[in-house]
Design an enzyme around this catalytic site. Structure first.
Site, mmCIF file in Angstrom:
data_model
loop_
_atom_site.group_PDB
_atom_site.id
_atom_site.type_symbol
_atom_site.label_atom_id
_atom_site.label_comp_id
_atom_site.label_asym_id
_atom_site.label_seq_id
_atom_site.Cartn_x
_atom_site.Cartn_y
_atom_site.Cartn_z
ATOM 1 N N HIS A 100 -12.147 4.632 -1.296
ATOM 2 C CA HIS A 100 -12.055 3.891 -0.030
ATOM 3 C C HIS A 100 -12.843 2.585 -0.085
ATOM 4 O O HIS A 100 -13.266 2.049 0.944
ATOM 5 C CB HIS A 100 -12.549 4.741 1.160
ATOM 6 C CG HIS A 100 -11.714 5.947 1.430
ATOM 7 N ND1 HIS A 100 -12.251 7.215 1.531
ATOM 8 C CD2 HIS A 100 -10.369 6.094 1.596
ATOM 9 C CE1 HIS A 100 -11.292 8.085 1.757
ATOM 10 N NE2 HIS A 100 -10.139 7.423 1.793
ATOM 11 N N ARG B 254 -5.484 15.299 15.686
ATOM 12 C CA ARG B 254 -4.944 15.241 17.043
ATOM 13 C C ARG B 254 -4.380 16.588 17.472
ATOM 14 O O ARG B 254 -4.600 17.025 18.615
ATOM 15 C CB ARG B 254 -3.859 14.160 17.133
ATOM 16 C CG ARG B 254 -4.374 12.744 16.987
ATOM 17 C CD ARG B 254 -3.264 11.758 16.761
ATOM 18 N NE ARG B 254 -2.573 12.008 15.492
ATOM 19 C CZ ARG B 254 -1.656 11.208 14.975
ATOM 20 N NH1 ARG B 254 -1.300 10.109 15.616
ATOM 21 N NH2 ARG B 254 -1.077 11.499 13.817
ATOM 22 N N GLY C 152 -7.675 11.178 4.576
ATOM 23 C CA GLY C 152 -8.680 11.229 3.520
ATOM 24 C C GLY C 152 -9.994 10.767 4.111
ATOM 25 O O GLY C 152 -10.015 9.887 4.972
ATOM 26 N N GLU D 49 -11.839 5.823 14.286
ATOM 27 C CA GLU D 49 -11.568 4.798 15.296
ATOM 28 C C GLU D 49 -10.997 5.371 16.585
ATOM 29 O O GLU D 49 -11.170 4.776 17.662
ATOM 30 C CB GLU D 49 -10.580 3.768 14.735
ATOM 31 C CG GLU D 49 -11.116 2.949 13.576
ATOM 32 C CD GLU D 49 -10.022 2.144 12.882
ATOM 33 O OE1 GLU D 49 -9.003 1.835 13.538
ATOM 34 O OE2 GLU D 49 -10.184 1.822 11.687
ATOM 35 N N ASN E 220 0.878 -1.177 0.000
ATOM 36 C CA ASN E 220 0.000 0.000 0.000
ATOM 37 C C ASN E 220 0.913 1.224 0.000
ATOM 38 O O ASN E 220 1.418 1.631 1.043
ATOM 39 C CB ASN E 220 -0.910 -0.030 1.227
ATOM 40 C CG ASN E 220 -1.961 1.073 1.220
ATOM 41 O OD1 ASN E 220 -1.874 2.014 0.451
ATOM 42 N ND2 ASN E 220 -2.940 0.950 2.093
ATOM 43 N N ARG F 259 -7.556 18.387 1.755
ATOM 44 C CA ARG F 259 -8.437 18.530 0.598
ATOM 45 C C ARG F 259 -9.769 19.139 1.012
ATOM 46 O O ARG F 259 -10.264 18.853 2.097
ATOM 47 C CB ARG F 259 -8.658 17.161 -0.071
ATOM 48 C CG ARG F 259 -7.460 16.652 -0.832
ATOM 49 C CD ARG F 259 -7.628 15.192 -1.239
ATOM 50 N NE ARG F 259 -7.117 14.272 -0.220
ATOM 51 C CZ ARG F 259 -7.314 12.961 -0.213
ATOM 52 N NH1 ARG F 259 -8.062 12.400 -1.151
ATOM 53 N NH2 ARG F 259 -6.795 12.205 0.734
ATOM 54 N N ARG G 73 -2.759 -2.056 -3.499
ATOM 55 C CA ARG G 73 -3.872 -1.109 -3.491
ATOM 56 C C ARG G 73 -3.648 -0.117 -4.632
ATOM 57 O O ARG G 73 -2.602 0.518 -4.719
ATOM 58 C CB ARG G 73 -3.924 -0.355 -2.167
ATOM 59 C CG ARG G 73 -5.023 0.703 -2.143
ATOM 60 C CD ARG G 73 -4.857 1.622 -0.949
ATOM 61 N NE ARG G 73 -5.859 2.678 -0.933
ATOM 62 C CZ ARG G 73 -5.661 3.892 -0.435
ATOM 63 N NH1 ARG G 73 -4.492 4.212 0.073
ATOM 64 N NH2 ARG G 73 -6.621 4.792 -0.458
ATOM 65 N N GLU H 286 -7.651 -2.621 5.287
ATOM 66 C CA GLU H 286 -7.595 -2.676 3.825
ATOM 67 C C GLU H 286 -6.613 -3.748 3.351
ATOM 68 O O GLU H 286 -6.855 -4.411 2.341
ATOM 69 C CB GLU H 286 -7.185 -1.303 3.277
ATOM 70 C CG GLU H 286 -8.231 -0.226 3.503
ATOM 71 C CD GLU H 286 -7.684 1.176 3.308
ATOM 72 O OE1 GLU H 286 -8.344 1.971 2.633
ATOM 73 O OE2 GLU H 286 -6.594 1.463 3.852
#
Length: 399
Positions: free
Chosen positions: A180, A284, A211, A330, A8, A240, A92, A378
């Protein structure tokens, strides 16, 4: 030992996982690693299946100047550690365009086709393809499989797929793809295991990380997504902007005399939470800040997620479940709470203790909508797809 390497690739990091192919075609996670800081402060960190560190190496910047160099280092380390090269490699790939709706064996023709989608995902597609090219140069015989972030959304209806622009654009592939998809496909599978009755219903999954996007699922299938033609659309993200009036781009070109490259750089690198706060793209850091601009950025984020949830609920004709996943979804209880409070009108009611602890079910007993937090994976999804392609290839070769 047969094994699958999952790659990835990002802009400055190469994440990888190694899976064994065990009896009965089951997968066992052997290693999980990342070579980050490519071109600046390269560092390789690898953990085994128990979470123990098995490698931690720093490199001079010139030694890992790009993703191809990173792939060479990771490949050499893996062979030195495991003893044998992987049986196959799964990648990916963010954009499959209108051509690819299933995991696909990569050959020269496929690679050429995927390069045409670079303008649609300039942050991701070149980086996804770089390790594929590197491996093909060194091991042209090694089976490589591309797994697409757009594929899960190919179940959309034509109405959900289209923009209100002339037909020729749609025929040449200007349509709403959604992204995604590997994450959403994994979550759909986990829902089937954890909450089978809920999985059959109407569920919004919010993939909130650097993202961000949201997906409306009915019976575990994608029917609508917040992202569209490119990964710029929909929710505000780390850098973005998300949904943006196309007239703003025209204004930048005509009145601010910005060229296309300058606009592209602005939209992909300088907007979103970073642009709003002027501080950081990292949730964060914004949560820890007392700056009013940080508060504005986070409130805007929760507001836009809630607005999008309303639209996705309308697309499904109701809502039975809501799932938070990915880095922010999460790990940021305060963000989850801010979003759920804005969605109280839809029947979401939070259990503050469960939300603070990050349990599976974070909605209260009186909530009309089940709200869950489910970690995404993923790489596990890519490994499963790659194994299926490998098994099919072996069956074809035996006949």
């Amino acid at each position: 030992m047969d094994s699958i390497l999952v790659v990835n690739a990002g802009s400055s990091s190469l994440k990888f996982q190694l899976f064994s192919i065990d009896e009965g075609d089951t997968l066992g996670r052997l290693l999980k690693g990342q070579l980050q800081g490519i071109g600046t402060r390269p560092r390789l960190l690898v953990h085994d299946a128990r979470g123990q560190v098995v490698a931690e190496n720093a490199f001079p910047p010139g030694e890992v100047k790009d993703l191809a160099a990173a792939q060479d280092i990771v490949g050499a380390w893996l062979i030195g550690h495991v003893g044998t090269p992987p049986t196959t490699v799964g990648h990916r790939v963010v954009h499959g365009g209108p051509l690819y709706s299933q995991p696909t064996v990569v050959d020269d023709q496929v690679l050429t086709s995927l390069e045409k989608f670079i303008p649609l995902a300039p942050l991701h597609q070149p980086n996804n393809l770089a390790p594929i090219r590197s491996i093909r140069r060194q091991r042209p015989d090694l089976l490589q499989v591309a797994c697409f972030d757009t594929a899960f959304h190919r179940s959309h209806s034509e109405i959900a797929d289209r923009f209100a622009i002339p037909e020729p654009f749609y025929r040449e592939g200007v349509r709403r793809y959604g992204f995604h998809g590997l994450s959403y496909e994994y979550i759909a599978g986990r829902l089937r295991e954890l909450e089978p009755d809920l999985q059959k219903g109407r569920v919004i999954v919010a993939h909130l990380g650097s993202g961000c996007s949201m997906c409306a699922m009915v019976g575990g299938r994608s029917v609508e997504s917040t992202m569209g033609f490119t990964a710029l659309d929909g929710l505000p993200m780390g850098t973005r902007p998300g949904q943006l009036d196309a007239g703003i781009v025209l204004y930048m070109l005509a009145e601010k005399h910005m060229d296309v490259k300058a606009v592209e750089h602005l939209l992909y690198h300088e907007c979103g939470l970073k642009g709003l706060s002027g501080i950081s793209s990292d949730v964060r850091e914004l949560l820890a800040s007392s700056d009013e601009r940080a508060r504005l950025a986070l409130e805007y984020f929760a507001y836009r997620v809630a607005m999008a949830a309303g639209a996705l609920t309308a697309a499904m004709g109701g809502l039975d479940g809501f799932v938070f996943t990915a880095g922010v979804g999460e790990n940021a209880p305060a963000i989850r709470l801010a979003i759920m409070e804005r969605l109280a009108w839809l029947g979401l009611d939070v259990d503050p203790v469960a939300n603070g602890q990050g349990g599976l079910r974070i909605s209260s007993a009186r909530s009309r909508v089940t709200v869950l937090t489910i970690p995404t994976d993923e790489e596990q999804m890519i490994a499963r797809h790659t194994l299926a392609v490998l098994s099919q290839t072996r069956r074809s070769d035996s006949h």
